[in-house]
Design a protein around this motif. Structure first.
Motif, PDB file in Angstrom:
ATOM      1  N   ALA A 242       0.913  -1.527   0.027  1.00 44.38           N
ATOM      2  CA  ALA A 242      -0.054  -0.049  -0.280  1.00 44.38           C
ATOM      3  C   ALA A 242       1.116   1.309   0.087  1.00 44.38           C
ATOM      4  N   ILE A 243       1.955   1.503   0.691  1.00 43.93           N
ATOM      5  CA  ILE A 243       2.985   2.439   0.649  1.00 43.93           C
ATOM      6  C   ILE A 243       3.773   2.752  -0.033  1.00 43.93           C
ATOM      7  N   GLY A 244       4.292   1.961  -1.170  1.00 42.37           N
ATOM      8  CA  GLY A 244       4.527   1.904  -2.511  1.00 42.37           C
ATOM      9  C   GLY A 244       3.493   2.043  -3.651  1.00 42.37           C
ATOM     10  N   ALA A 245       2.363   1.498  -3.431  1.00 38.43           N
ATOM     11  CA  ALA A 245       1.318   2.414  -3.994  1.00 38.43           C
ATOM     12  C   ALA A 245       1.219   3.486  -3.975  1.00 38.43           C
ATOM     13  N   ALA A 246       0.863   4.142  -2.440  1.00 37.69           N
ATOM     14  CA  ALA A 246       0.797   5.459  -2.360  1.00 37.69           C
ATOM     15  C   ALA A 246       2.208   6.413  -2.609  1.00 37.69           C
ATOM     16  N   THR A 247       2.917   6.111  -2.791  1.00 39.64           N
ATOM     17  CA  THR A 247       4.039   6.618  -3.269  1.00 39.64           C
ATOM     18  C   THR A 247       4.447   7.231  -4.953  1.00 39.64           C
ATOM     19  N   ASP A 248       3.799   5.906  -5.517  1.00 39.93           N
ATOM     20  CA  ASP A 248       3.666   6.149  -6.797  1.00 39.93           C
ATOM     21  C   ASP A 248       2.706   6.796  -7.917  1.00 39.93           C
ATOM     22  N   ALA A 249       1.341   7.118  -6.821  1.00 40.33           N
ATOM     23  CA  ALA A 249      -0.055   8.233  -6.816  1.00 40.33           C
ATOM     24  C   ALA A 249       0.635   9.503  -6.742  1.00 40.33           C
ATOM     25  N   ILE A 250       1.957   9.832  -5.944  1.00 40.44           N
ATOM     26  CA  ILE A 250       2.218  11.468  -5.208  1.00 40.44           C
ATOM     27  C   ILE A 250       2.888  11.384  -6.924  1.00 40.44           C
ATOM     28  N   GLU A 251       3.859  10.403  -6.740  1.00 36.95           N
ATOM     29  CA  GLU A 251       5.003  11.070  -8.137  1.00 36.95           C
ATOM     30  C   GLU A 251       4.501  11.467  -9.130  1.00 36.95           C
ATOM     31  N   GLY A 252       3.462  10.639  -9.895  1.00 36.41           N
ATOM     32  CA  GLY A 252       2.638  10.427 -10.504  1.00 36.41           C
ATOM     33  C   GLY A 252       1.663  11.912 -10.518  1.00 36.41           C
ATOM     34  N   ARG A 253       1.687  12.501  -9.908  1.00 36.12           N
ATOM     35  CA  ARG A 253       0.556  12.942 -10.405  1.00 36.12           C
ATOM     36  C   ARG A 253       0.636  15.017  -9.325  1.00 36.12           C
ATOM     37  N   LEU A 254       1.858  14.449  -8.394  1.00 35.77           N
ATOM     38  CA  LEU A 254       2.717  15.820  -8.159  1.00 35.77           C
ATOM     39  C   LEU A 254       3.997  16.258  -9.337  1.00 35.77           C
ATOM     40  N   ARG A 255       4.226  15.349  -9.952  1.00 37.73           N
ATOM     41  CA  ARG A 255       5.394  14.696 -11.128  1.00 37.73           C
ATOM     42  C   ARG A 255       6.982  15.814 -10.385  1.00 37.73           C
ATOM     43  N   ARG A 256       6.292  15.497  -8.611  1.00 39.21           N
ATOM     44  CA  ARG A 256       7.875  15.694  -8.604  1.00 39.21           C
ATOM     45  C   ARG A 256       8.007  14.071  -8.062  1.00 39.21           C
ATOM     46  N   ARG A 257      10.441  14.504  -7.809  1.00 36.07           N
ATOM     47  CA  ARG A 257      10.220  12.995  -5.993  1.00 36.07           C
ATOM     48  C   ARG A 257      11.347  13.955  -5.650  1.00 36.07           C
ATOM     49  N   PHE A 258      10.732  13.615  -4.590  1.00 37.27           N
ATOM     50  CA  PHE A 258      10.747  13.662  -3.205  1.00 37.27           C
ATOM     51  C   PHE A 258      12.091  13.346  -2.417  1.00 37.27           C
ATOM     52  N   TYR A 259      13.055  12.765  -2.531  1.00 35.23           N
ATOM     53  CA  TYR A 259      14.468  12.482  -2.328  1.00 35.23           C
ATOM     54  C   TYR A 259      15.428  12.794  -3.189  1.00 35.23           C
ATOM     55  N   PRO A 260      16.731  12.480  -2.187  1.00 38.25           N
ATOM     56  CA  PRO A 260      17.629  13.199  -3.093  1.00 38.25           C
ATOM     57  C   PRO A 260      18.318  11.889  -3.937  1.00 38.25           C
ATOM     58  N   TRP A 261      18.731  12.323  -5.026  1.00 36.02           N
ATOM     59  CA  TRP A 261      19.304  11.008  -6.150  1.00 36.02           C
ATOM     60  C   TRP A 261      20.894  11.746  -6.396  1.00 36.02           C
ATOM     61  N   ALA A 262      21.963  11.443  -6.089  1.00 37.07           N
ATOM     62  CA  ALA A 262      23.360  11.683  -7.203  1.00 37.07           C
ATOM     63  C   ALA A 262      24.063  11.153  -7.950  1.00 37.07           C
ATOM     64  N   GLY A 263      23.852  11.825  -9.537  1.00 35.05           N
ATOM     65  CA  GLY A 263      23.932  11.377 -10.106  1.00 35.05           C
ATOM     66  C   GLY A 263      24.812  12.935 -11.439  1.00 35.05           C
ATOM     67  N   THR A 264      24.267  11.811 -12.446  1.00 32.89           N
ATOM     68  CA  THR A 264      24.384  12.634 -13.881  1.00 32.89           C
ATOM     69  C   THR A 264      22.960  12.448 -14.745  1.00 32.89           C
ATOM     70  N   ARG A 265      22.826  13.651 -15.130  1.00 34.47           N
ATOM     71  CA  ARG A 265      21.322  13.784 -15.847  1.00 34.47           C
ATOM     72  C   ARG A 265      22.149  14.602 -17.479  1.00 34.47           C
ATOM     73  N   THR A 266      21.389  14.377 -18.410  1.00 36.63           N
ATOM     74  CA  THR A 266      22.312  14.897 -19.804  1.00 36.63           C
ATOM     75  C   THR A 266      21.128  15.359 -20.386  1.00 36.63           C
ATOM     76  N   PHE A 267      21.221  16.540 -21.397  1.00 29.18           N
ATOM     77  CA  PHE A 267      19.980  17.497 -21.703  1.00 29.18           C
ATOM     78  C   PHE A 267      20.727  17.507 -23.328  1.00 29.18           C
ATOM     79  N   ASP A 268      19.841  17.309 -24.440  1.00 24.88           N
ATOM     80  CA  ASP A 268      19.342  17.788 -25.722  1.00 24.88           C
ATOM     81  C   ASP A 268      19.883  19.410 -26.330  1.00 24.88           C
ATOM     82  N   TRP A 269      20.838  19.756 -26.829  1.00 27.89           N
ATOM     83  CA  TRP A 269      20.668  21.634 -27.216  1.00 27.89           C
ATOM     84  C   TRP A 269      20.900  21.807 -27.929  1.00 27.89           C
ATOM     85  N   PRO A 270      20.600  22.601 -29.026  1.00 26.63           N
ATOM     86  CA  PRO A 270      19.584  22.952 -28.190  1.00 26.63           C
ATOM     87  C   PRO A 270      18.351  21.554 -28.683  1.00 26.63           C
TER      88      PRO A 270
END
Length: 346
Positions: free
Chosen positions: A30-58
């Motif tokens: 139930a907690i796992g499902a609740a967490t998935d629902a929150i991330e899906g609706r609020l479109r945010r992750r409320f925990y810190p993740w360390a690493g590298t993200r890449t982005f296209d440009w332009p």
């Protein structure tokens, strides 16, 4: 197990469910499902993740060549920023908005000569290394009660009341996810006989400072919740968590759930060695998000217990019960924490 936005213990306490393994699987799901629902609706992750993200440009984000919108990859802090393999110095870019974190976009300092783009392709042109997420807020959660090597997955701690299953803890630069708790002998014993009475709430110990409020103790087969500490006397609630009130003799061993089972090197960090007595901090999920996770989990559990037959009203006005105040919690959480679209269609 992935990240959760509330702990198993928080849901069980809200439901007044006994701490038995029989109900753990249902609560965890139930907690796992609740967490998935929150991330899906609020479109945010409320925990810190360390690493590298890449982005296209332009990319199709707009015509301003000095601004990179991060979308769902909000950042808390940046270690390095490169464009087409060329490093951009910290003074040559700005994290915005100024009130962050979280920072939703990166802007080049227009007084510098730094530029996005270049290279042979627009794909993954920009790379950001840092800590991503909504926040990295934390609070104290005791200390290690033993030294750790880099491979151990059980951790003895000094305070079992501060950490629950589902928490993210940090020791040094390493993050760990707590996936279970087990009992550990505290090394102390009852200093006096304890009668089988709910009014007998003072537990004499050798060193009261070795305990913490909200820890659950086990003496023989009875659990007790520490509600206050006065010198070397623990003030407790007897017969806690569905256990049976009983008499105990002086010298009985005192146990607490101070052995944590953890996932090492979690969320982009690296497992490391740690000294005994190293301080532990616990990641703090925003209170409104945590409460919403508990409420969603409770609703699912209660509906499952009723075979999804919990309804209110009758006839044409009959509706499924979704939990008192749940819609209001959703509205408040979305208003406060929901990541809104920057451009809306007309």
């Amino acid at each position: 197990m992935t990240v959760w936005y509330c702990t198993r213990e928080a849901v069980k306490r809200a439901l007044d469910v006994q701490e038995t393994a029989r109900s753990n699987g249902q609560v965890d799901r139930a907690i796992g499902a609740a967490t998935d629902a929150i991330e899906g609706r609020l479109r945010r992750r409320f925990y810190p993740w360390a690493g590298t993200r890449t982005f296209d440009w332009p990319n199709p984000q707009g015509a301003r060549p000095w601004r990179l919108w991060l979308g769902q990859h909000e950042v808390i802090s940046v270690t390095s920023l490169t464009a087409a393999g060329t490093s951009i110095a910290p003074g040559d870019f700005l994290l915005r908005p100024d009130a962050g974190p979280p920072y939703t976009h990166v802007e080049l300092n227009l007084s510098s000569t730094a530029a996005f783009g270049g290279g042979s392709t627009h794909q993954r042109n920009i790379a950001i290394t840092g800590v991503f997420g909504y926040s990295a807020d934390s609070g104290p959660a005791g200390a290690l009660a033993e030294a750790l090597d880099a491979s151990e997955t059980t951790v003895d701690v000094t305070d079992s009341g501060a950490v629950g299953v589902g928490d993210i803890i940090r020791v040094g630069s390493e993050q760990m996810i707590v996936t279970g708790r087990g009992l550990l002998d505290t090394g102390q014993n009852l200093g006096a006989h304890l009668g089988a009475s709910a009014a007998a709430v003072m537990v004499a110990v050798t060193t009261g400072s070795a305990y913490a409020v909200d820890e659950v103790l086990l003496v023989d087969a009875e659990r007790m919740l520490i509600v206050d500490i006065a010198g070397n006397n623990l003030i407790v609630k007897r017969a806690w968590d569905g256990s049976v009130l009983a008499a105990h003799t002086a010298g009985a061993d005192i146990y607490a759930a101070r052995t944590l089972t953890v996932t090492r090197g979690a969320l982009g960090t690296t497992a490391a060695t740690h000294d005994s007595a190293a301080p532990i901090t616990r990641h703090l999920v925003p209170a409104l998000v945590r409460d919403l996770a508990v409420a969603l989990a409770l609703t699912q559990l209660l509906q499952e217990q009723a075979g999804y037959a919990r309804v209110a009203g009758a006839g044409e006005t009959q509706r499924e019960v979704s939990g008192r105040g749940l819609a209001k919690l959703w509205d408040d959480a979305y208003t406060t924490f929901g990541r809104k679209a920057r451009i809306r269609g007309v």
